[in-house]
Motif scaffolding. Structure first.
Motif, PDB file in Angstrom:
ATOM      1  N   TRP A   1      -0.782  -1.982 -13.368  1.00  9.99           N
ATOM      2  CA  TRP A   1      -1.347  -1.105 -12.626  1.00  9.99           C
ATOM      3  C   TRP A   1      -0.565   0.159 -12.789  1.00  9.99           C
ATOM      4  CZ3 TRP A   1       1.014   1.993  -8.628  1.00  9.99           C
ATOM      5  CH2 TRP A   1       0.198   2.772  -7.803  1.00  9.99           C
ATOM      6  N   LEU A   2       0.734   0.414 -12.870  1.00 11.99           N
ATOM      7  CA  LEU A   2       1.421   1.754 -13.246  1.00 11.99           C
ATOM      8  C   LEU A   2       0.798   2.210 -14.714  1.00 11.99           C
ATOM      9  CD1 LEU A   2       5.010   1.139 -12.514  1.00 11.99           C
ATOM     10  CD2 LEU A   2       3.522   2.911 -11.365  1.00 11.99           C
ATOM     11  N   SER A   3       0.489   1.572 -15.627  1.00 13.73           N
ATOM     12  CA  SER A   3       0.191   1.988 -16.831  1.00 13.73           C
ATOM     13  C   SER A   3      -1.326   2.557 -16.615  1.00 13.73           C
ATOM     14  CB  SER A   3       0.074   0.785 -18.032  1.00 13.73           C
ATOM     15  OG  SER A   3      -0.335   1.279 -19.167  1.00 13.73           O
ATOM     16  N   ARG A   4      -2.173   1.757 -15.818  1.00 14.16           N
ATOM     17  CA  ARG A   4      -3.541   2.423 -15.639  1.00 14.16           C
ATOM     18  C   ARG A   4      -3.636   3.814 -14.924  1.00 14.16           C
ATOM     19  NH1 ARG A   4      -8.035  -2.396 -14.070  1.00 14.16           N
ATOM     20  NH2 ARG A   4      -7.941  -3.745 -15.853  1.00 14.16           N
TER      21      ARG A   4
ATOM     22  N   SER B   1       0.673  -1.235   0.146  1.00 12.69           N
ATOM     23  CA  SER B   1       0.142   0.033   0.148  1.00 12.69           C
ATOM     24  C   SER B   1       0.913   1.098  -0.062  1.00 12.69           C
ATOM     25  CB  SER B   1      -0.961  -0.124   1.282  1.00 12.69           C
ATOM     26  OG  SER B   1      -1.725   1.373   1.226  1.00 12.69           O
ATOM     27  N   ASP B   2       1.899   1.262   0.955  1.00 18.33           N
ATOM     28  CA  ASP B   2       2.811   2.622   1.086  1.00 18.33           C
ATOM     29  C   ASP B   2       3.486   2.700  -0.116  1.00 18.33           C
ATOM     30  OD1 ASP B   2       1.728   3.028   3.494  1.00 18.33           O
ATOM     31  OD2 ASP B   2       3.588   2.224   4.522  1.00 18.33           O
ATOM     32  N   THR B   3       3.895   1.716  -0.851  1.00 20.52           N
ATOM     33  CA  THR B   3       4.644   1.852  -2.381  1.00 20.52           C
ATOM     34  C   THR B   3       3.438   2.361  -3.399  1.00 20.52           C
ATOM     35  OG1 THR B   3       6.232   0.275  -1.512  1.00 20.52           O
ATOM     36  CG2 THR B   3       6.032   0.574  -3.862  1.00 20.52           C
ATOM     37  N   ARG B   4       2.678   2.001  -3.243  1.00 18.11           N
ATOM     38  CA  ARG B   4       1.449   2.270  -4.483  1.00 18.11           C
ATOM     39  C   ARG B   4       1.370   3.896  -4.210  1.00 18.11           C
ATOM     40  NH1 ARG B   4      -1.231  -2.286  -3.123  1.00 18.11           N
ATOM     41  NH2 ARG B   4      -3.218  -1.071  -2.105  1.00 18.11           N
ATOM     42  N   GLN B   5       1.297   4.436  -2.984  1.00 13.88           N
ATOM     43  CA  GLN B   5       1.001   5.842  -2.856  1.00 13.88           C
ATOM     44  C   GLN B   5       2.221   6.625  -3.148  1.00 13.88           C
ATOM     45  OE1 GLN B   5      -2.061   7.142  -1.940  1.00 13.88           O
ATOM     46  NE2 GLN B   5      -2.692   5.155  -1.912  1.00 13.88           N
TER      47      GLN B   5
ATOM     48  N   PHE C   1       1.935  -7.935  -4.519  1.00 18.20           N
ATOM     49  CA  PHE C   1       1.244  -6.910  -5.308  1.00 18.20           C
ATOM     50  C   PHE C   1       0.032  -7.265  -6.192  1.00 18.20           C
ATOM     51  CE2 PHE C   1       0.186  -3.395  -8.390  1.00 18.20           C
ATOM     52  CZ  PHE C   1       0.842  -2.366  -7.967  1.00 18.20           C
ATOM     53  N   ARG C   2       0.345  -8.630  -6.911  1.00 17.62           N
ATOM     54  CA  ARG C   2      -0.729  -8.966  -7.465  1.00 17.62           C
ATOM     55  C   ARG C   2      -1.807  -9.533  -6.715  1.00 17.62           C
ATOM     56  NH1 ARG C   2      -1.176 -10.539 -12.873  1.00 17.62           N
ATOM     57  NH2 ARG C   2      -2.820 -11.771 -13.428  1.00 17.62           N
ATOM     58  N   ALA C   3      -1.444 -10.140  -5.496  1.00 17.36           N
ATOM     59  CA  ALA C   3      -2.405 -10.691  -4.487  1.00 17.36           C
ATOM     60  C   ALA C   3      -3.511  -9.711  -4.052  1.00 17.36           C
ATOM     61  CB  ALA C   3      -1.659 -11.483  -3.509  1.00 17.36           C
ATOM     62  N   GLU C   4      -2.718  -8.433  -3.826  1.00 16.14           N
ATOM     63  CA  GLU C   4      -3.537  -7.665  -3.099  1.00 16.14           C
ATOM     64  C   GLU C   4      -4.112  -6.371  -4.238  1.00 16.14           C
ATOM     65  OE1 GLU C   4      -0.702  -4.951  -0.759  1.00 16.14           O
ATOM     66  OE2 GLU C   4      -0.198  -6.673   0.340  1.00 16.14           O
ATOM     67  N   VAL C   5      -3.818  -6.207  -5.268  1.00 11.69           N
ATOM     68  CA  VAL C   5      -4.256  -5.340  -6.463  1.00 11.69           C
ATOM     69  C   VAL C   5      -5.108  -6.186  -7.378  1.00 11.69           C
ATOM     70  CG1 VAL C   5      -3.887  -3.564  -8.025  1.00 11.69           C
ATOM     71  CG2 VAL C   5      -2.433  -3.559  -5.676  1.00 11.69           C
ATOM     72  N   GLY C   6      -4.566  -7.222  -7.842  1.00 17.25           N
ATOM     73  CA  GLY C   6      -5.178  -8.088  -8.710  1.00 17.25           C
ATOM     74  C   GLY C   6      -4.809  -7.731 -10.009  1.00 17.25           C
ATOM     75  N   LEU C   7      -3.303  -6.924 -10.148  1.00 17.89           N
ATOM     76  CA  LEU C   7      -2.958  -6.713 -11.468  1.00 17.89           C
ATOM     77  C   LEU C   7      -1.411  -6.746 -11.145  1.00 17.89           C
ATOM     78  CD1 LEU C   7      -4.537  -3.440 -12.155  1.00 17.89           C
ATOM     79  CD2 LEU C   7      -5.190  -5.617 -13.321  1.00 17.89           C
ATOM     80  N   THR C   8      -0.520  -6.862 -12.187  1.00 23.43           N
ATOM     81  CA  THR C   8       0.844  -6.786 -12.208  1.00 23.43           C
ATOM     82  C   THR C   8       1.450  -5.275 -11.884  1.00 23.43           C
ATOM     83  OG1 THR C   8       1.205  -6.332 -14.528  1.00 23.43           O
ATOM     84  CG2 THR C   8       1.146  -8.786 -13.821  1.00 23.43           C
TER      85      THR C   8
ATOM     86  N   GLY D   1      12.148  -2.981  -9.999  1.00 25.75           N
ATOM     87  CA  GLY D   1      13.313  -3.194  -8.898  1.00 25.75           C
ATOM     88  C   GLY D   1      13.030  -2.193  -7.853  1.00 25.75           C
ATOM     89  N   GLU D   2      12.709  -0.793  -8.204  1.00 21.70           N
ATOM     90  CA  GLU D   2      12.673   0.340  -7.657  1.00 21.70           C
ATOM     91  C   GLU D   2      11.404   0.225  -6.649  1.00 21.70           C
ATOM     92  OE1 GLU D   2      13.064   5.237  -8.229  1.00 21.70           O
ATOM     93  OE2 GLU D   2      12.457   3.666  -9.875  1.00 21.70           O
ATOM     94  N   LEU D   3      10.402  -0.360  -7.173  1.00 22.26           N
ATOM     95  CA  LEU D   3       9.077  -0.534  -6.358  1.00 22.26           C
ATOM     96  C   LEU D   3       9.466  -1.577  -5.098  1.00 22.26           C
ATOM     97  CD1 LEU D   3       6.656  -0.714  -9.135  1.00 22.26           C
ATOM     98  CD2 LEU D   3       6.651   1.045  -7.556  1.00 22.26           C
ATOM     99  N   ALA D   4      10.178  -2.790  -5.697  1.00 20.07           N
ATOM    100  CA  ALA D   4      10.699  -3.681  -4.576  1.00 20.07           C
ATOM    101  C   ALA D   4      11.276  -2.954  -3.596  1.00 20.07           C
ATOM    102  CB  ALA D   4      11.179  -4.879  -5.370  1.00 20.07           C
TER     103      ALA D   4
END
Length: 323
Positions: A261-264, A216-220, A250-257, A233-236
């Motif tokens: 997700w970044l593209s969306r 979650s924090d990384t997505r924000q 990430f995929r388990a929480e969001v449902g996308l790679t 690698g930067e996200l990880a």
């Protein structure tokens, strides 16, 4: 006003039945004028039994489908033995009344009705994730996408299940009148204006332990960095996980790679900038992290079928604040 007709079939689910009138009925123009008229009907104008312990009295029969600009089919209780059982003669007759060029929308398993009528052949469509495999086996000519909340193929649209009907109706308000109107509807209905991810995030899976790190924090953090390239690698590293662990979680929480997700998110940012600013398309592409106008054009066209210029021309005027 744009007329929306909701066709309630025997065994209709009450929550989904109420979605169109709640969303479309809340949409208003600059002077508070209603933008949609919502009529609910049954095939014969008589009360309809619901999936709950009550029936619904409607004021219209199928004749109002003749005047529909959008027809919505909520899901209903049905245990068919074959594809043809989803389309009883009175329902087929009601669908044939829909005027040429009108939109038709299914919510959840009501997609079976559209498929049985042949309206989804060769088209993208979705249904509740728990029924997706059965849906595809039953209607092999439909291009089933079990990973999305809704599909939009112009005049034929399908929502995945239950609350995704809200997402699809908000999408139609946004398509008709722009993000400003849709966002106001979402605020008044106390729902998010759009949801990230897809159905995969709702499929049964073990609940993480409270001490398990999340993304979650990384997505924000990533949302604040969209104007520049962001690597996996930067996200990880930001999440303090290995790439493999981060990707899986990430995929388990969001449902996308992470990449999808970044593209969306970049597409959504570009849409907001095109609607609400006068920035040149090249600048919008840079701010949204696409780098070039050509890249932005490719991603936006793939996502919604419009180029940046076409999108701005379609939605900018609708979002303009009257003098």
């Amino acid at each position: 006003m744009h007329r929306v007709v909701v066709l309630a079939l025997h065994g209709v689910y009450p929550f989904e039945l109420s979605i169109p009138v709640r969303i479309f009925g809340t949409a208003t123009g600059p002077d508070g004028e209603p933008l949609y008229e919502v009529l609910t009907c049954s095939v014969d104008g008589r009360p309809v039994a619901t999936s709950a312990d009550f029936a619904v009295a409607v004021q219209h029969g199928a004749e109002v489908v003749d005047t529909a600009q959008t027809l919505v089919l909520p899901p209903f209780v049905c245990e068919p033995t074959g594809a043809e059982d989803w389309l009883p003669a009175p329902v087929a007759a009601a669908l044939r009344r829909l005027p040429p060029g009108a939109r038709i929308v299914s919510i959840c398993t009501a997609s079976y009705v559209l498929a049985a009528a042949g309206l989804l052949d060769g088209r993208p469509a979705t249904t509740h994730w728990n029924n997706a495999e059965h849906f595809q086996r039953t209607f092999p000519n439909v291009n089933v996408d079990a990973d999305v909340l809704f599909t939009d193929d112009g005049e034929v649209l399908t929502a995945a299940g239950v609350a995704s009907g809200v997402d699809l109706c908000l999408h139609l308000v946004r398509r008709d009148h722009g993000s400003a109107v849709a966002n106001r509807v979402a605020r008044l209905c106390v729902v998010p204006p759009w949801r990230e991810g897809g159905q995969a995030q709702f499929i049964d899976r073990p609940v993480p332990e409270p001490t398990t790190a999340t993304t979650s924090d990384t997505r924000q953090w990533a949302l604040a960095q969209l104007s520049r390239p962001i690597t996996l690698g930067e996200l990880a590293r930001h999440a303090r996980m290995s790439v493999r662990t981060f990707s899986r979680r990430f995929r388990a929480e969001v449902g996308l790679t992470p990449g999808r997700w970044l593209s969306r998110q970049r597409v959504e940012l570009a849409r907001r900038l095109l609607e609400t600013t006068d920035l040149a398309v090249d600048r919008v592409a840079t701010e949204a992290g696409f780098g070039t106008a050509a890249s932005l054009r490719h991603h936006l066209t793939s996502a919604i079928g419009l180029s940046p210029t076409e999108y701005r021309q379609t939605f900018r005027a609708r979002n303009a604040t009257p003098a």
